[in-house]
Design a protein around this motif. Structure first.
Motif, mmCIF file in Angstrom:
data_model
loop_
_atom_site.group_PDB
_atom_site.id
_atom_site.type_symbol
_atom_site.label_atom_id
_atom_site.label_comp_id
_atom_site.label_asym_id
_atom_site.label_seq_id
_atom_site.Cartn_x
_atom_site.Cartn_y
_atom_site.Cartn_z
ATOM 1 N N LEU A 265 -4.639 12.662 8.262
ATOM 2 C CA LEU A 265 -3.689 11.581 8.498
ATOM 3 C C LEU A 265 -2.291 12.017 8.093
ATOM 4 O O LEU A 265 -2.112 12.923 7.292
ATOM 5 N N LEU A 266 -1.286 11.328 8.633
ATOM 6 C CA LEU A 266 0.100 11.730 8.449
ATOM 7 C C LEU A 266 0.538 11.665 6.995
ATOM 8 O O LEU A 266 1.143 12.598 6.472
ATOM 9 N N ASP A 267 0.249 10.539 6.336
ATOM 10 C CA ASP A 267 0.698 10.371 4.956
ATOM 11 C C ASP A 267 -0.109 9.266 4.289
ATOM 12 O O ASP A 267 -1.053 8.714 4.881
ATOM 13 N N ALA A 268 0.267 8.949 3.049
ATOM 14 C CA ALA A 268 -0.465 7.939 2.285
ATOM 15 C C ALA A 268 -0.391 6.576 2.929
ATOM 16 O O ALA A 268 -1.350 5.801 2.865
ATOM 17 N N ASP A 269 0.740 6.242 3.558
ATOM 18 C CA ASP A 269 0.849 4.947 4.225
ATOM 19 C C ASP A 269 -0.123 4.840 5.394
ATOM 20 O O ASP A 269 -0.727 3.783 5.621
ATOM 21 N N ALA A 270 -0.270 5.924 6.156
ATOM 22 C CA ALA A 270 -1.236 5.917 7.255
ATOM 23 C C ALA A 270 -2.659 5.742 6.722
ATOM 24 O O ALA A 270 -3.483 5.041 7.319
ATOM 25 N N LEU A 271 -2.939 6.382 5.587
ATOM 26 C CA LEU A 271 -4.255 6.225 4.957
ATOM 27 C C LEU A 271 -4.486 4.777 4.544
ATOM 28 O O LEU A 271 -5.531 4.190 4.856
ATOM 29 N N LEU A 272 -3.526 4.193 3.819
ATOM 30 C CA LEU A 272 -3.695 2.817 3.353
ATOM 31 C C LEU A 272 -3.838 1.856 4.519
ATOM 32 O O LEU A 272 -4.640 0.925 4.474
ATOM 33 N N ARG A 273 -3.061 2.069 5.552
ATOM 34 C CA ARG A 273 -3.148 1.155 6.692
ATOM 35 C C ARG A 273 -4.537 1.215 7.328
ATOM 36 O O ARG A 273 -5.111 0.188 7.693
ATOM 37 N N GLN A 274 -5.086 2.422 7.453
ATOM 38 C CA GLN A 274 -6.428 2.561 8.014
ATOM 39 C C GLN A 274 -7.473 1.905 7.111
ATOM 40 O O GLN A 274 -8.378 1.194 7.587
ATOM 41 N N VAL A 275 -7.320 2.118 5.799
ATOM 42 C CA VAL A 275 -8.252 1.522 4.829
ATOM 43 C C VAL A 275 -8.132 -0.001 4.859
ATOM 44 O O VAL A 275 -9.136 -0.726 4.818
ATOM 45 N N TYR A 276 -6.902 -0.506 4.922
ATOM 46 C CA TYR A 276 -6.688 -1.953 4.954
ATOM 47 C C TYR A 276 -7.315 -2.580 6.200
ATOM 48 O O TYR A 276 -7.898 -3.663 6.135
ATOM 49 N N GLU A 277 -7.162 -1.924 7.336
ATOM 50 C CA GLU A 277 -7.745 -2.459 8.567
ATOM 51 C C GLU A 277 -9.266 -2.521 8.466
ATOM 52 O O GLU A 277 -9.891 -3.490 8.906
ATOM 53 N N ALA A 278 -9.863 -1.476 7.875
ATOM 54 C CA ALA A 278 -11.311 -1.484 7.678
ATOM 55 C C ALA A 278 -11.717 -2.606 6.740
ATOM 56 O O ALA A 278 -12.684 -3.342 6.995
ATOM 57 N N ALA A 279 -10.986 -2.762 5.642
ATOM 58 C CA ALA A 279 -11.310 -3.813 4.672
ATOM 59 C C ALA A 279 -11.149 -5.193 5.292
ATOM 60 O O ALA A 279 -11.927 -6.110 5.005
ATOM 61 N N ARG A 280 -10.149 -5.352 6.150
ATOM 62 C CA ARG A 280 -9.947 -6.652 6.793
ATOM 63 C C ARG A 280 -11.115 -6.983 7.718
ATOM 64 O O ARG A 280 -11.569 -8.126 7.779
ATOM 65 N N THR A 281 -11.614 -5.976 8.426
ATOM 66 C CA THR A 281 -12.777 -6.196 9.288
ATOM 67 C C THR A 281 -13.989 -6.628 8.463
ATOM 68 O O THR A 281 -14.707 -7.572 8.824
ATOM 69 N N ILE A 282 -14.202 -5.953 7.339
ATOM 70 C CA ILE A 282 -15.344 -6.282 6.480
ATOM 71 C C ILE A 282 -15.165 -7.659 5.850
ATOM 72 O O ILE A 282 -16.120 -8.442 5.764
ATOM 73 N N SER A 283 -13.955 -7.979 5.405
ATOM 74 C CA SER A 283 -13.700 -9.277 4.784
ATOM 75 C C SER A 283 -13.932 -10.411 5.773
ATOM 76 O O SER A 283 -14.517 -11.444 5.423
ATOM 77 N N TYR A 284 -13.462 -10.220 6.994
ATOM 78 C CA TYR A 284 -13.665 -11.256 8.010
ATOM 79 C C TYR A 284 -15.151 -11.429 8.309
ATOM 80 O O TYR A 284 -15.658 -12.555 8.395
ATOM 81 N N ALA A 285 -15.872 -10.309 8.452
ATOM 82 C CA ALA A 285 -17.321 -10.397 8.687
ATOM 83 C C ALA A 285 -18.008 -11.082 7.516
ATOM 84 O O ALA A 285 -18.951 -11.872 7.697
ATOM 85 N N THR A 286 -17.540 -10.814 6.309
ATOM 86 C CA THR A 286 -18.104 -11.455 5.122
ATOM 87 C C THR A 286 -17.899 -12.962 5.160
ATOM 88 O O THR A 286 -18.828 -13.744 4.899
#
Length: 820
Positions: A265-286
């Motif tokens: 990934l490009l940088d830490a912000d790109a990493l966090l954004r990807q992680v946040y999107e995954a967490a949002r998907t899991i939170s919504y499913a929860t």
């Protein structure tokens, strides 16, 4: 039996070969993600199978099996994962032989430095433990045979699953409560700067909980995107283990760039954004899954009563209550009416969302998915009804958030507002911010909804709150970029040209009031006129005042206080007067108050500093928590070099945070006995707050100030000791300080802005550097947000005149060099 003996007797299992093969696997750059986790689990299975087989032959134990549980049972081995193992036996083996069998397996694992969670149980004991310990039961739901009696493991799995399903009405509420408690402790992964990939809400623990719910046959989680979200978090954890060399699940700031690089990934912000999107998907499913679980369990508990009431007949049909055109409530959710036609009604998405928020009900997941696939796009510009429904949705307060998240989970928000994609899940590095950019915008609208009675155009306030940081997804000043984007979005939403201009102005200047109030001298007419020129009209000022408060409240607790609110309100009142045609009066030297005169006379008499402290306990905030105690500190002393750094240093030493400082020379009336004195007199008025603990006594402050001024207390050395002990995050380097001249900000003085890392004694260092540059400080205004300080000082030449441009630029450069 010793560890050495066990390892020697188990050489057939070749632990060194396993360790070498494991190391080669983890170093393979061509294999990562699910294939590597699966290969690592398979490699570990083979090694443990050899250990178990050799140990069983040597001890003579029959009727036993080695079982992988938890993450190892799911074959999700990260580089530093624990091995969760159960030695299952049928109870027929001798206790000593069984203990020897366990030792011959456990000790080789420990010898390689692998973390091990182990137990030895019969099937009955395992079931009993699972019935008493929810975490143990969750681990057994993923039980997988590694070696030994496969039938024994299969029978246990069948029994555990049957127990789980039969007791779902008891276990699922307990699991729900366990998840909620964990979320309360760990926070929401999608908003944390240093998230725990496993324990935080939306993390890997929640995926395990969703699997457990599915195994109960009570409800099933939404499958769309869930497997990919889980893979993203597991990949991030793998990279974190490899780059840090530790068994950690917390994605610390100092690790993020390395983890991003390991994942390509490009940088830490790109990493966090990807992680946040995954967490949002899991939170919504929860959220969706637990809502369905609770609905099903309520329905099951109601059926016996219904059968009794209805005499064994059919259950009553679910009642459907109309909420809006094409929208009804059914079984506690908002669904579409049978007559609704999404393909012919482009406003239906917003109408359903607004109805759900106004009714404080969740939007049915099935409805949101149906609207995402069948809804007709809105025309551009939007019709008036669509705009009104959006405003209604935004004005619903806290109920807006879950509805907005439901729409965003299915991509409906970016379809309605395409520019939203730029801020979706975008992290904010400033620790003052609680939320990602997109969630902060929604929170600002939520806060603005409680302020709509203060403004004449609540619709403009709510939309401006939603869009005020929309420029953060673009390069440059986000306010400047945001003005352009907000203008386009407001026109798209259907506002007329005048309203589009107001929204654009609010977005462009959403920081103007708080920055001016906390960093400028409000007695300076130039500062007031500049704000009035930017705002333009009283109605826009009214909206900007409310937006400023909503933005700050939505940022986090450090961004708003009674003190900031009072400064902004004072500024707004002054600007309103200018907009009403009343020019700001040129400031005149204020006559000393009676107390100031008393202090000044005493200072002239003694030739030493005289202090007075006035404590003001500020009113509690909305949540009932009191703010830090506010203190007014008055100091009178003979004019001499080094006063500002001396006072600032003493305050820092006593852990007092400076909010504002005013320094001025005073002249006393002749009747007070000052006519024959040649000594100049300085009066300092400070606004300070206790950092923590009790306030210092005025006598102690005065004593230390006297010692600093006479040279017996080395304040620089004392503050250097404090700064050396100031906590800093490992691996983080603060950006260098930046000093600028605020052009045309005042007609009375040269305005210097200092942006730097907050630290004990920062104002002392600034004052010392200004003294060395031989300028006079007229006033200072301090603003601290998180680890960042923005200090504004008004300076003049010794004769009180404004510095020429060249001198001001040289002063800024010298000050910046002195602070490095």
């Amino acid at each position: 039996m010793t560890s050495t003996e066990v390892t020697t007797e188990s050489e057939g299992s070749e632990p060194s070969s396993y360790a070498a093969a494991r190391l080669r696997l983890l170093q393979e750059e061509t294999r990562s993600g699910p294939p590597r986790r699966s290969a690592l689990a398979s490699l570990t299975d083979d090694w443990l199978t050899a250990l178990f087989t050799a140990a069983a032959a040597q001890t003579g134990v029959r009727g036993a099996a080695l079982v992988a549980v938890g993450g190892y049972g799911r074959a999700e081995l990260s580089p530093r994962s624990d091995l969760d193992l159960l030695l299952l036996h049928d109870g027929s083996a001798d206790a000593g032989a069984l203990a020897s069998l366990a030792d011959r397996i456990w000790y080789p694992v420990w010898d390689l430095g692998l973390a091990l969670d182990h137990s030895v149980r019969t099937p009955a004991e395992a079931r009993r433990t699972a019935g008493e310990d929810l975490k143990a039961q969750l681990g057994l739901l993923d039980a997988r045979p590694v070696a030994g009696d496969l039938g024994l493991v299969a029978a246990l799995r069948t029994a555990v699953l049957a127990d789980w399903r039969n007791q779902a009405h008891k276990h699922l509420p307990a699991l729900d409560e366990l998840c909620r408690e964990r979320a309360e402790r760990q926070g929401e992964l999608q908003f944390l700067l240093e998230p725990d990939l496993k324990e935080a809400r939306g993390g890997l623990r929640d995926v395990v909980a969703l699997r457990a719910v599915a195994a109960s046959w009570v409800a099933d989680a939404p499958r769309e995107g869930l497997a990919e979200a889980r893979r993203i978090l597991l990949d991030a954890r793998d990279a974190l283990h490899l780059t840090s060399g530790r068994a950690t699940d917390r994605l610390a700031l100092q690790e993020q760039d390395q983890v991003a690089g390991a994942l390509g990934l490009l940088d830490a912000d790109a990493l966090l954004r990807q992680v946040y999107e995954a967490a949002r998907t899991i939170s919504y499913a929860t959220d969706v899954t637990w809502r369905e679980v609770n609905r099903v369990l309520r329905a099951r508990s109601a059926r016996p009563r219904l059968r009794t009431i209805l005499g064994g007949g059919k259950a009553a049909a679910v009642e459907r209550t109309p909420l809006a055109e094409g929208v009804v409530e059914a079984d506690g959710e908002v669904v579409l009416a049978r007559s609704a036609r999404p393909d012919r009604d482009p406003v239906l998405v917003l109408r359903a969302a607004a109805a759900a928020a106004q009714s404080e009900l969740p939007l049915s997941r099935h409805v949101v998915r149906h609207l995402a696939t069948a809804a007709r796009p809105l025309p551009v510009p939007w019709p008036a009804e669509a705009r009104e429904e959006l405003v209604t949705l935004l004005g619903a307060g806290e109920a807006t958030v879950p509805v907005w998240e439901a729409l965003e989970a299915e991509g409906l928000i970016t379809r309605l507002l395409p520019d939203w994609e730029r801020v979706h899940c975008r992290p904010q590095r400033n620790p003052v911010h609680t939320w990602t950019v997109d969630r902060h915008l929604v929170e600002a609208a939520v806060r603005a909804s409680s302020l709509t009675r203060r403004v004449g155009r609540p619709d403009l306030l709510l939309v401006a709150a939603l869009l005020h940081d929309i420029g953060k997804g673009w390069p440059g000043d986000h306010s400047v970029a945001g003005e352009v984007i907000a203008r386009d979005m407001a026109a798209r939403i259907g506002f007329d040209q005048h309203d589009v201009g107001v929204i654009a102005t609010l977005v462009r200047h959403h920081l103007l009031l708080v920055e001016t109030a906390t960093r400028r001298d409000l007695d300076d007419p130039a500062a007031i006129r500049a704000v009035a020129t930017a705002v333009g009209t009283p109605s826009t000022l009214e909206l900007l005042h409310a937006l400023t408060e909503a933005d700050a409240l939505a940022t986090g607790p450090a961004a708003w206080s009674r003190w900031r609110a009072s400064l902004v309100a004072d500024l707004v009142a002054r600007v309103a007067a200018v907009l009403a045609g009343r020019a700001p009066a040129e400031p005149e030297p204020a006559a000393p108050s009676a107390e100031q005169e008393r202090l000044a006379v005493e200072a002239l008499r003694t030739g030493e500093p005289v202090l007075a402290l006035h404590t003001q306990a500020e009113p509690p905030l909305e949540d009932g928590e009191p703010e830090p105690v506010g203190v007014e500190l008055l100091i009178a002393l003979p004019d001499r070099p080094g006063v500002l750094p001396a006072v600032a240093g003493v305050l820092a030493l006593h852990r007092l945070t400076v909010r504002a400082a005013d320094l001025r020379a005073v002249e006393l009336p002749s009747e007070l006995g000052a006519a024959d004195s040649d000594a100049g007199l300085l009066l300092l008025s400070w606004r300070v707050a206790a950092e923590y603990g009790s306030l210092p006594q005025a006598a102690r402050l005065r004593a230390d100030l006297v010692r600093v001024l006479d040279g017996s207390l080395d304040i620089r050395a004392r503050l250097a000791e404090r700064e050396a002990a100031y906590p800093r995050r490992r691996g983080l380097k603060a950006p260098p300080p930046r000093v600028t001249v605020a052009a045309a900000a005042s007609q009375l003085a040269t305005v210097i802005e200092v942006r730097a890392q907050d630290a004990p004694g920062l104002l002392h260092r600034i004052g010392r550097a200004l003294e060395q540059c031989e300028v006079r400080v007229r006033s200072a205004h301090v603003s601290t947000l998180g680890a960042n300080a923005v200090d504004t000082v008004y300076v003049t030449r010794e004769d009180g005149s404004v510095l020429p441009d060249e001198e001001a630029a040289a002063l800024a450069k010298a000050l910046e060099e002195a602070l490095r």
